[in-house]
Each structure stands twice: as structure tokens, then as C-alpha cells.
Scaffold this active site. Structure first.
Site, mmCIF file in Angstrom:
data_model
loop_
_atom_site.group_PDB
_atom_site.id
_atom_site.type_symbol
_atom_site.label_atom_id
_atom_site.label_comp_id
_atom_site.label_asym_id
_atom_site.label_seq_id
_atom_site.Cartn_x
_atom_site.Cartn_y
_atom_site.Cartn_z
ATOM 1 N N GLU A 278 0.819 -1.209 0.000
ATOM 2 C CA GLU A 278 0.000 0.000 0.000
ATOM 3 C C GLU A 278 0.859 1.268 0.000
ATOM 4 O OE1 GLU A 278 -3.348 0.489 -0.335
ATOM 5 O OE2 GLU A 278 -2.746 2.579 -0.346
ATOM 6 N N THR A 322 -5.863 2.520 -5.382
ATOM 7 C CA THR A 322 -5.622 1.084 -5.176
ATOM 8 C C THR A 322 -6.362 0.248 -6.217
ATOM 9 O OG1 THR A 322 -5.368 1.348 -2.797
ATOM 10 C CG2 THR A 322 -5.938 -0.837 -3.560
ATOM 11 N N HIS A 439 -0.868 3.422 4.891
ATOM 12 C CA HIS A 439 -1.829 4.271 4.171
ATOM 13 C C HIS A 439 -1.985 5.574 4.941
ATOM 14 C CE1 HIS A 439 -5.507 5.747 2.347
ATOM 15 N NE2 HIS A 439 -5.424 4.818 1.421
ATOM 16 N N ASP A 498 1.429 0.198 -4.981
ATOM 17 C CA ASP A 498 0.265 0.528 -5.814
ATOM 18 C C ASP A 498 0.274 1.959 -6.355
ATOM 19 O OD1 ASP A 498 -0.378 1.623 -3.312
ATOM 20 O OD2 ASP A 498 -2.445 0.875 -3.290
ATOM 21 N N HIS A 499 0.739 2.911 -5.540
ATOM 22 C CA HIS A 499 0.740 4.315 -5.974
ATOM 23 C C HIS A 499 1.494 5.134 -4.943
ATOM 24 C CE1 HIS A 499 -2.303 4.785 -2.886
ATOM 25 N NE2 HIS A 499 -2.941 3.763 -3.435
HETATM 26 C C1 GP9 Z 1 -8.891 0.308 0.687
HETATM 27 C C2 GP9 Z 1 -7.432 0.446 0.556
HETATM 28 C C3 GP9 Z 1 -7.022 1.873 0.277
HETATM 29 O O1 GP9 Z 1 -9.354 -0.953 0.745
HETATM 30 O O2 GP9 Z 1 -6.969 -0.467 -0.358
HETATM 31 O O3 GP9 Z 1 -7.390 2.369 -0.942
HETATM 32 P P1 GP9 Z 1 -6.693 3.689 -1.542
HETATM 33 O O4 GP9 Z 1 -7.170 4.840 -0.724
HETATM 34 O O5 GP9 Z 1 -5.223 3.520 -1.414
HETATM 35 O O6 GP9 Z 1 -7.125 3.739 -2.952
HETATM 36 MN MN MN Z 2 -3.706 2.241 -2.197
#
Ligand code: GP9
Ligand code: MN
Length: 749
Positions: A278, A322, A439, A498-499
Site C-alpha cells: 500500500e 488502489t 496508508h 500501488d501508488h
Molecule cells: C482500501 C485500501 C485503500 O481498501 O486499499 O485504498 P486507496 O485509498 O489507497 O485507494
Molecule cells: Mn492504495
């Protein structure tokens, strides 16, 4: 007081206000009793309490537009009935599906009814009475009056009609009253919307989760929002023709890059374990804070001779964050340019994605693990349509406030608790584990991390290194477990970020830590920050640190080729990173792009390397200018064609050779655990799960972790949360062992 009450029931405005108040109370009751909308802060509670008002005022006060008092009552009551029906239907639906009714669900109603089966009859609960009590009372009174009328008719007396004691004023409403009420309703709604947008920016453009729209705006606005979105989607879809598909096929065929002979099939038949890191950016790798490595485990892993890593990989997500990353990974197509593909199209689109491809062409079992709400980013529906067999969402993990992150559970617990699902998967399997600790806002307790504070002016930046370090240490524990369980030697492990985790607006605070200057920080630098790690590790894999330029869109063909599967027949926009003919032009969702030598931001090329790095590229040779123009053209075309594939749902018209379209509704993720264990049991001696191979021994119980939560309570490693095990019991599952586990489970969800 009495006069006031009298006014309330004896004027048309009073009557309408009464209905609005009733509707308001009922809805708020339902919010807290029937649904779990998960308010996170006081403002969200306030929004949940006020949001039913705006819509109720707008809808119910429609009655006031009528001239005659009787019609005001009838119209107001019909509007009230409609809102009540919407509420009750959602409450019943939610109980079974933990989701809200969408236009598409209504269209697919016959299927839904089938899915409900026996449980349909048991759907009504005592608390539902609260939602219909008012209507029952009115109905009883009406029936009584009807009976009375029939009686009087028989007696040749005059007919009478119910008035409910409401003797409305028969003088017509004041001229501007209805308009004024509508305006008040709209104003109330606009305030709710504005405050919601402040609390959750881009709520409407990104959707996130249907429960978010309901939580912030309420049922009626959700239904209208969903209706508009569905109508838009259907209009675009109906304009699809075969020429669209032809163009796409032509483009992807031309773009196709044949696999590298060194790597094709290098991981044939292996399990694939994907770890979704994440918000994890490439700059974390090798970074030190106060002399301490942020990611000591990954740093050493990258140097391992069996690790293949890429240092010039860019994330390519749009608003779907995500979910966009997951979509590229699974489908090899881009996310859409105006929201989350998962949220907007995931419930209805046709996918030709990794889980289905691997199942159909190489017999893989597929599972995804995410410790948060199953419906977030519309994952449940999308995973079904992608062909995932099992989805272990937050319900399958133990939760308590000190275990939770904003979007799931702490990574160390997430990996530890995933072990008990992994060891029961038939091999080979394709399993994806989604982490959430790293996150925004990157909160972590001192108990979980002693990593030093980065000391910048930005708290988010400072704590980002701590949660990233925590994730790194969670990965180390997980690798140790994989080796211990025996899974490691049969698996290809792939990790990807992911980003970005640090947004562009914070990059200047970060700059000094990266040896850069905040003063000269530019758009060019912001794009360079979009790098994410991509790491493959497998015993016997020919390792190396590659500098090839690529993006998330290229992961799927790379992975499939490593597994020895052909990709030529699929609609995939990326190319194998290991192929000699891989195209090193990396699109960003906004049309910017990066090549090994140039970064093009809003059409302006910047130099990547050397002394000129970050400077606008002037004095380009005509050949280079031409090349960059062609690259831009390529980027625009691939993004546009990918959008067409998604928005027009083109894959429904094209089925690749050897592929069977996925029927997502066949899969019920509520029974993931039940099915998983049943398959294992039925296979008995031929079961290929790690658990079976280890003579039915729970290696998961040996998981080693320094997580404080696991010190005194290791039962979560082998026991199933009561909630999921109970579902299995309800559905008549005879797996005694599982039931026993559920009963002894010391955590409840
Ligand atoms: C939510 C988590 C976060 O399930 O994967 O999503 P994001 O805010 O990173 O798109
Ligand atoms: Mn994410």
C-alpha cells in the site's frame, strides 16, 4: 403546545412536516440499527443524522404543489410511502448482501431472488417493524374504515372516508410555499454535500464504496446517483460496434512483445503470491533516516541472487488509486479516466483477468485477502467478475480497535492471519494479499514501531517512513513463515507498490531527505516520484536489478510469461518487461509519459539524466522530436482505446481462443471458508494444499511475529472469526472441525 400540535396536523404544511419528521426518525434509526455505515469521526455522525432531511423535504413536500387539501395528503403520503419502501428494501437487502440496492440489482432481480433461496423467508426481522409501524397503523385504520363503509352501505347509509383526524385547512396554500419548501430541501442537501466533500474529497467522482455515498448523502441521493451513473454507462455501452473491437485488437496485436527466451516459463506451475504494498514508493528502498534503513528486509531481498527487481517502474493509477493498480495488475488494461473502474464498471463489465486465465489455462486456485470492508472499491463484485474463487475480506480477520488500520488490520496481523487461509488453498494457487498499514495518515503506535521520526515539518512525511518500516518488518516475518511452512519453495512471490504515498503537495518537505532542494522542486520531480517497486523472488529465479522503464500495465504480461503462458490472444495494453521488444514508454493516466531519456509533462519534454536532469529539453534533434511525438500519440491511443474497452464493455464481444467467459454470480464470497475446506476435504489424499501435505498440521499456528497483539493471544492464527464460521454453519456445512474452531474463537467481529 396543544395549539402547536393542532397546527401540525391541521395545516397542510404541518401534515407534510409531520411526514418529514417521521421519515427522518425512521431513517436515522435504520442507519444505526440496520446498516453498518462505519462513521469515523463526529462530523460523519452529524452528517448521518442530518442527511435524511434534505431528500425527505424535497420529495415529501412535492405534495404541497397540489391545490386541493386532499391531494396534498395523497401526494405527500405516496412520496412518504416511496421513501419508506426504499429504506425497507435496502434494509432487507443489506442484511443478506451487506450492500445497497443499485439499478443493476433491480434489473437482475430474478437472479438475486434465486441467490436468496431459502434464506429469503427469514429475511424479515423484528426491528423491521419499526420501519413499517406507521404504515401498518394507517393500513389498519383504512381497513377499519372500509369495513365500516361496507357496513354502512349495507345499512343504506352514507359513505364516509377516513380523515385520520386531519381536518386540513381548505384555503389554498400560500402562493410561494411549495417553492420555498423545495428550496429549503435543496439548500439542506447542498450543505450536506458540501460538508461531505470537505470530509471526503472527490466523494462523487471516486465513489469509493456505495456505503460512503449512503453514509454521507443518504438513500434517495444514492439511488439517484446510481441511476445517473448507470444510465451514462448504458448509453456509452449501447453505442459500441464491432469496429471498436477491431481497432483495439489491431492495436494490441501490433503492440505485442514476444516473451524473453531466458524467462518464459521460469516459474511454470509455481504458486503466485502477490503482495500489494500500500502507498509504497520506490524511493523508500535504500533510504535511511538518522542512519537507519527504512526497508532493511527489502534492501537485502533485492540483493538476493533469486530476486528480480525493477527500479524504473511507475504507477499509472488515476482516481481509483488502489483499485486502478489492482485493475492493471489483474486485467492488463488501464483504469478509466474519470473515476474508479472497479466502482463504476466492476459490477457489470466482462473481464479476462489473471485469476480466470490462470484457472482455465493452468488449473490455478485463486484467492484475494484484504483485511478491510469487502465492498470498498466495489471489490466483491469486481473480484467475482474477474473470476476470483475466494475473497477473504475483513470479516475473515479478527478485529478490535487496537488491531485495526483505517482500511483493514495491521499488516503484521494481516499476514499472520492470512497463513491459515493460504495453507488450505489447493496448489498451484494465485493469491493476492493487500496490505493497509502504510496508508495515509500513516498512524502507528510506539508499541509497533521504534523507527526514528524523519524530523521534517510535515507530520505525514515523518510518519510515512515509520509505517513503511513496519510493513518491511511484516514482510520479513511473512517470508520467514513461507519458508517454515514449505510454501516458499513452490512459490513465486511478487511485490509491487500501488501508488504514491506522499502527494505532490508534500514533496517539497520530503526533498531535503532525498538530497534535493525544495526551491528547485518541479513538475518533473513530481513525476519522478511516481516510481514504485516491482520485485519478484523465487528460489532458482535468475535475479538482477533491472533498469527497464515500465509501469503497472506491464506486470500482467510479464507475470504470465514467467509462468509459461501465452498472452498474445488477450487484450492487454502493456508488454512483458523482460521481452527484448518491450516498449519503454510509460503512460501516466493524465497523458504525461516517461521514457528512459525524457519525461513529458503537459507536452513539454524534460531531460531525465546527466547534468541536464530536470531541465526542459531544448535543441532536440528532429529525429528525437519526431520520436517523442510518436510516443505521445501512442500514449494517447492506448489510454483512449483502454477507456473504450472499459466504458463500452468491449470484452463481451471478444472471447480469446481457449477462454471461457466468467460468470461472476456463480461465486459467493460469503462461503469462501466453507468452500475452501470442503474442496480440501473432498480431495482427501489427492489434496495439494500445504496443510494436507503437512499431514493436516496447522503450520499457521507456528507463525512467528513480534506483533504485541499476538504475544498473549495466538488463537487467531488457527481459529476463524465467529462471523464467517457461523455463516458456514448456517448454510448447513458439516465441517465439524471448523465449527469447533469458531466456537473457541476468542475474537468476535
Ligand atoms: C482500501 C485500501 C485503500 O481498501 O486499499 O485504498 P486507496 O485509498 O489507497 O485507494
Ligand atoms: Mn492504495
Amino acid at each position: 403546545m396543544k395549539a402547536k400540535l393542532h397546527q401540525l396536523t391541521h395545516t397542510r404544511l404541518g401534515f407534510i412536516i409531520l411526514l418529514i419528521l417521521l421519515m427522518w426518525i425512521k431513517t436515522v434509526f435504520a442507519y444505526f440499527v440496520d446498516f453498518s455505515l462505519g462513521p469515523e469521526d463526529p462530523l460523519q455522525y452529524i452528517l448521518m443524522i442530518i442527511n435524511p432531511l434534505g431528500a425527505s423535504v424535497i420529495v415529501i413536500s412535492v405534495g404541497l404543489y397540489f391545490k386541493r387539501a386532499r391531494n396534498v395528503v395523497i401526494a405527500g403520503f405516496i412520496a412518504y410511502l416511496a421513501l419508506s419502501a426504499l429504506l425497507l428494501a435496502n434494509a432487507l437487502y443489506y442484511r443478506e448482501f451487506t450492500d445497497f440496492i443499485t439499478i443493476n440489482t433491480v434489473l437482475a432481480l430474478p437472479k438475486v431472488m434465486q441467490g436468496l433461496g431459502a434464506s429469503g423467508s427469514s429475511m424479515m426481522a423484528f426491528k423491521d417493524l419499526v420501519l413499517i409501524l406507521d404504515i401498518i397503523i394507517v393500513a389498519v385504520v383504512l381497513i377499519a374504515y372500509a369495513a365500516l363503509n361496507i357496513w354502512r352501505y349495507i345499512q343504506h347509509e352514507q359513505l364516509i372516508w377516513p380523515t385520520f383526524g386531519i381536518h386540513l385547512d381548505d384555503k389554498p396554500a400560500q402562493y410561494h410555499l411549495p417553492q420555498a419548501t423545495t428550496v429549503v430541501g435543496i439548500a439542506l442537501f447542498m450543505v450536506t454535500l458540501a460538508v461531505s466533500e470537505l470530509n471526503r474529497p472527490q466523494l462523487l467522482s471516486r465513489t469509493f464504496d456505495r456505503s460512503y455515498i449512503v453514509k454521507y448523502l443518504g438513500f434517495a441521493p444514492f439511488t439517484i446517483y446510481d441511476g445517473i451513473k448507470t444510465a451514462q454507462t448504458n448509453t456509452v455501452r449501447s453505442s459500441a460496434d464491432s469496429a471498436d473491437t477491431d481497432k483495439v485488437i489491431k492495436f494490441v496485436r501490433k503492440n505485442y512483445a514476444q516473451p524473453s527466451s531466458d524467462y518464459f516459463g521460469a516459474a511454470k506451475g509455481k504458486n503466485v503470491i502477490i503482495i500489494h504494498l500500500e502507498s509504497f514508493q520506490e524511493f523508500l528502498i535504500g533510504q535511511k533516516i538518522n542512519g537507519r534503513e527504512v526497508t532493511p528486509f527489502l534492501n537485502s531481498l533485492i540483493k538476493d541472487k533469486n530476486t528480480l527487481s525493477f527500479s524504473n517502474m511507475f504507477n499509472q493509477v488515476g482516481l481509483g488509486k488502489t483499485s486502478d493498480a489492482e485493475n492493471m495488475l489483474e486485467s492488463g488494461t488501464f483504469g478509466i479516466n474519470n473515476g474508479s473502474l472497479f466502482s463504476t464498471l466492476g459490477s457489470t463489465n466482462t473481464f479476462q483477468s489473471a485469476p480466470a486465465i490462470l484457472d482455465q489455462t493452468a488449473g490455478y486456485t485463486s484467492a484475494v485477502m484484504h483485511g478491510g470492508k469487502g465492498s470498498f472499491w466495489n471489490r466483491s463484485d469486481t473480484y467475482q467478475n474477474m473470476g476470483y474463487q475466494y475473497y477473504f475480506d475483513g470479516d475473515y480477520y479478527a478485529h478490535s480497535t487496537d488491531m485495526d488500520t483505517q482500511y483493514g488490520i495491521k499488516d503484521k496481523l494481516m499476514f499472520a492471519e492470512s497463513a491459515k487461509y493460504l495453507e488450505h488453498l489447493q496448489q498451484p494457487f494465485y493469491a493476492k494479499i493487500i496490505t493497509t498499514s502504510n496508508h495515509d495518515p500513516y498512524t502507528i503506535s510506539a508499541e509497533d514501531s521504534d523507527f526514528p521520526d524523519a524530523g521534517t515539518d510535515d507530520k505525514t512525511v515523518n510518519s510515512y517512513f515509520k509505517t513503511a518500516n513496519y510493513l518491511d518488518s511484516a514482510l520479513k516475518e511473512f517470508f520467514t513463515y513461507l519458508k517454515e511452512s514449505g510454501l516458499y519453495k513452490n512459490s513465486l512471490i511478487m511485490m509491487y507498490g500501488d501508488h504514491y504515498g506522499i502527494g505532490n503537495s508534500r514533496n517539497k518537505d520530503l526533498a531535503p531527505l532525498l538530497g534535493k532542494s525544495a526551491e528547485t522542486w518541479s513538475d518533473f520531480d513530481n513525476v519522478q516520484m511516481q516510481r514504485i517497486p516491482l520485485i519478484f523472488n523465487m528460489p532458482g529465479l535468475k535475479g538482477g536489478q533491472k533498469t527497464t522503464y515500465g509501469g503497472e500495465i506491464d506486470i500482467l504480461p510479464t507475470l504470465l510469461h514467467l509462468l509459461g503462458l501465452n498472452t498474445k490472444q488477450y487484450v492487454q495494453f502493456g508488454t512483458d518487461l523482460l521481452s527484448p521488444s518491450h516498449k519503454q514508454v510509460v503512460a501516466q493516466r493524465n497523458g504525461n509519459f516517461i521514457t528512459p531519456n525524457y519525461t513529458v509533462v503537459n507536452g513539454t519534454p524534460y531531460v531525465n539524466n546527466g547534468a541536464e536532469s530536470g531541465r526542459e529539453a531544448t535543441n532536440l534533434t528532429p529525429a528525437t522530436t519526431k520520436r517523442l511525438k510518436a510516443d505521445q500519440e501512442h500514449v494517447n491511443t492506448e489510454l483512449r482505446l483502454s477507456d473504450t474497452v472499459a466504458n463500452k464493455n468491449l470484452l463481451r464481444f471478444y472471447t480469446p481462443a481457449g477462454f471461457t467467459p466468467v460468470n461472476g454470480t456463480d461465486t459467493d464470497f460469503n462461503t469462501s471458508l466453507q468452500r475452501l475446506l470442503t474442496v480440501e476435504r473432498n480431495a482427501s489424499a489427492s489434496s495439494t494444499s500445504e496443510y494436507s501435505k503437512n499431514n493436516n498440521e496447522d503450520v499457521a499456528g507456528k507463525y512467528k511475529s513480534d506483533a504485541p497483539e499476538l504475544k498473549n493471544n495466538r488463537s487467531v492464527l488457527t481459529e476463524y472469526p465467529a462471523k464467517v464460521a457461523k455463516q458456514a454453519v448456517n448454510k448447513g456445512n458439516p465441517l465439524e472441525q471448523m465449527i469447533r474452531r469458531a466456537k473457541t474463537s476468542s475474537f468476535s467481529n
